[in-house]
Design an enzyme around this catalytic site. Sequence first.
Site, PDB file in Angstrom:
ATOM      1  N   HIS A   1       0.845  -1.199   0.000  1.00 28.41           N
ATOM      2  CA  HIS A   1       0.000   0.000   0.000  1.00 28.41           C
ATOM      3  C   HIS A   1       0.874   1.240   0.000  1.00 28.41           C
ATOM      4  O   HIS A   1       1.928   1.292   0.646  1.00 28.41           O
ATOM      5  CB  HIS A   1      -0.986  -0.020   1.173  1.00 28.41           C
ATOM      6  CG  HIS A   1      -0.422   0.279   2.516  1.00 28.41           C
ATOM      7  ND1 HIS A   1      -0.296   1.568   2.998  1.00 28.41           N
ATOM      8  CD2 HIS A   1       0.016  -0.531   3.512  1.00 28.41           C
ATOM      9  CE1 HIS A   1       0.192   1.533   4.227  1.00 28.41           C
ATOM     10  NE2 HIS A   1       0.406   0.274   4.568  1.00 28.41           N
TER      11      HIS A   1
ATOM     12  N   ASP B   1       5.763   3.153   6.955  1.00 22.96           N
ATOM     13  CA  ASP B   1       4.523   2.410   6.743  1.00 22.96           C
ATOM     14  C   ASP B   1       3.705   3.173   5.706  1.00 22.96           C
ATOM     15  O   ASP B   1       3.013   4.126   6.034  1.00 22.96           O
ATOM     16  CB  ASP B   1       3.774   2.293   8.078  1.00 22.96           C
ATOM     17  CG  ASP B   1       2.438   1.589   7.965  1.00 22.96           C
ATOM     18  OD1 ASP B   1       2.169   0.967   6.925  1.00 22.96           O
ATOM     19  OD2 ASP B   1       1.641   1.700   8.918  1.00 22.96           O
TER      20      ASP B   1
ATOM     21  N   GLU C   1      -5.280   1.739   2.258  1.00 21.10           N
ATOM     22  CA  GLU C   1      -5.095   0.620   3.186  1.00 21.10           C
ATOM     23  C   GLU C   1      -5.361   1.057   4.616  1.00 21.10           C
ATOM     24  O   GLU C   1      -5.960   0.320   5.405  1.00 21.10           O
ATOM     25  CB  GLU C   1      -3.670   0.062   3.056  1.00 21.10           C
ATOM     26  CG  GLU C   1      -3.424  -1.229   3.849  1.00 21.10           C
ATOM     27  CD  GLU C   1      -2.872  -0.996   5.259  1.00 21.10           C
ATOM     28  OE1 GLU C   1      -2.680  -1.980   5.991  1.00 21.10           O
ATOM     29  OE2 GLU C   1      -2.639   0.179   5.631  1.00 21.10           O
ATOM     30  N   GLU C   2      -4.920   2.263   4.950  1.00 20.66           N
ATOM     31  CA  GLU C   2      -5.051   2.755   6.316  1.00 20.66           C
ATOM     32  C   GLU C   2      -6.510   3.003   6.716  1.00 20.66           C
ATOM     33  O   GLU C   2      -6.815   3.178   7.893  1.00 20.66           O
ATOM     34  CB  GLU C   2      -4.237   4.042   6.501  1.00 20.66           C
ATOM     35  CG  GLU C   2      -2.746   3.900   6.249  1.00 20.66           C
ATOM     36  CD  GLU C   2      -2.023   3.066   7.288  1.00 20.66           C
ATOM     37  OE1 GLU C   2      -2.678   2.591   8.234  1.00 20.66           O
ATOM     38  OE2 GLU C   2      -0.797   2.894   7.157  1.00 20.66           O
TER      39      GLU C   2
ATOM     40  N   ASP D   1       4.598  -5.155   3.794  1.00 24.93           N
ATOM     41  CA  ASP D   1       4.209  -4.075   4.690  1.00 24.93           C
ATOM     42  C   ASP D   1       5.193  -4.057   5.853  1.00 24.93           C
ATOM     43  O   ASP D   1       6.168  -4.823   5.860  1.00 24.93           O
ATOM     44  CB  ASP D   1       2.775  -4.284   5.180  1.00 24.93           C
ATOM     45  CG  ASP D   1       2.064  -2.980   5.546  1.00 24.93           C
ATOM     46  OD1 ASP D   1       2.747  -2.004   5.924  1.00 24.93           O
ATOM     47  OD2 ASP D   1       0.821  -2.942   5.472  1.00 24.93           O
TER      48      ASP D   1
ATOM     49  N   HIS E   1       3.324   4.489  12.867  1.00 23.35           N
ATOM     50  CA  HIS E   1       2.344   5.589  12.842  1.00 23.35           C
ATOM     51  C   HIS E   1       2.819   6.801  13.640  1.00 23.35           C
ATOM     52  O   HIS E   1       2.009   7.577  14.143  1.00 23.35           O
ATOM     53  CB  HIS E   1       0.962   5.125  13.313  1.00 23.35           C
ATOM     54  CG  HIS E   1       0.234   4.315  12.292  1.00 23.35           C
ATOM     55  ND1 HIS E   1      -1.126   4.146  12.306  1.00 23.35           N
ATOM     56  CD2 HIS E   1       0.682   3.630  11.209  1.00 23.35           C
ATOM     57  CE1 HIS E   1      -1.496   3.383  11.285  1.00 23.35           C
ATOM     58  NE2 HIS E   1      -0.405   3.048  10.609  1.00 23.35           N
TER      59      HIS E   1
END
Length: 325
Positions: free
Chosen positions: A60, A163, A193-194, A216, A302
Amino acid sequence: MFDLVRKLSDAFGVSGNEEEIRAVITEEIKDKVDDIYTDTLGNLIAVKKGTGRKIMLDAHMDEIGVMATFIDDNGFIRFSNLGWVYQYFALGQKVRFKNGTIGSVFYEEKLDDMKNLKLSRMYIDIGAKSREEAEKKVRIGDTACFVGDAVQTGDMIISKALDNRSGCAVLIKVIQNLPETDNELYFVFTVQEELGLRGARTAAYQIQPDIAIAIDVTDTGDTPECHPMAVKCGAGPTIKIKDSSLICHPEVKRLLEDAAKEIGIPYQYEVLESGGTDVGAIHTAVGGVPSGAVSIPCRYIHSPVETASLSDMENAVKLLVQAVK
């Protein structure tokens, strides 16, 4: 590898706003594949044609961010999250809106206990003195990413959006180092994706692959007093066993194990207790797709200071090149 990851992580690509990162990836791979196109939802799909098994390799390209929801009379901007934004990671950070406007994230002064900190009690300050001045730069619905320039320290890279720009870098390098194979390869750089694995779900229905592998990041268990997990930065890419979204198909897991052993690279096993990846959506598509995943161990996911090993990324490239043969 560092220069490529830095180029990708610098690009803007908050979920639902992946145009800039998609253009950067396209420039890197357009001369290395037989076909390349963008689907209706915004996924970038590159194809290496063949007559063998149809293999989908997924990474992603979106990143977490925020969206402006309200501007007060003094020009301060309230916001909502796009993806999982942890309030304590966001506090005191800079954000960059799509048009380049920079703002700082802080919280209401009347907050008397940091335990009560929520995104709804926070705001973005872009230096405006009024709503009218702020609206010249930011409008309701505009999105922003966090600011965290990529730096290298030894084998490690520290950056925002590892990420999953690290996974995108791995997939680009696989394309650039493709072996001879009869298999038909679909390299899919997915959107949103998130927000719930949305791009991967639609891409899998289009492609209907015989097998799928996602790339990922994953959590680690190598920082002080962290939750126990048998994954370390620098000890090799991981072969996923399970996460919250799937239990990986045993044949795909075995394929990845055999590939790693054949070329003698280090690898680890990943059991992720919470969280998921695109294969969570792919493996239930079109009657079921045997699916697995290769992950890059990453600290502080994140946050604007995500930290990962460049050698893990390079070994992930070798692993996938071997596997798609």
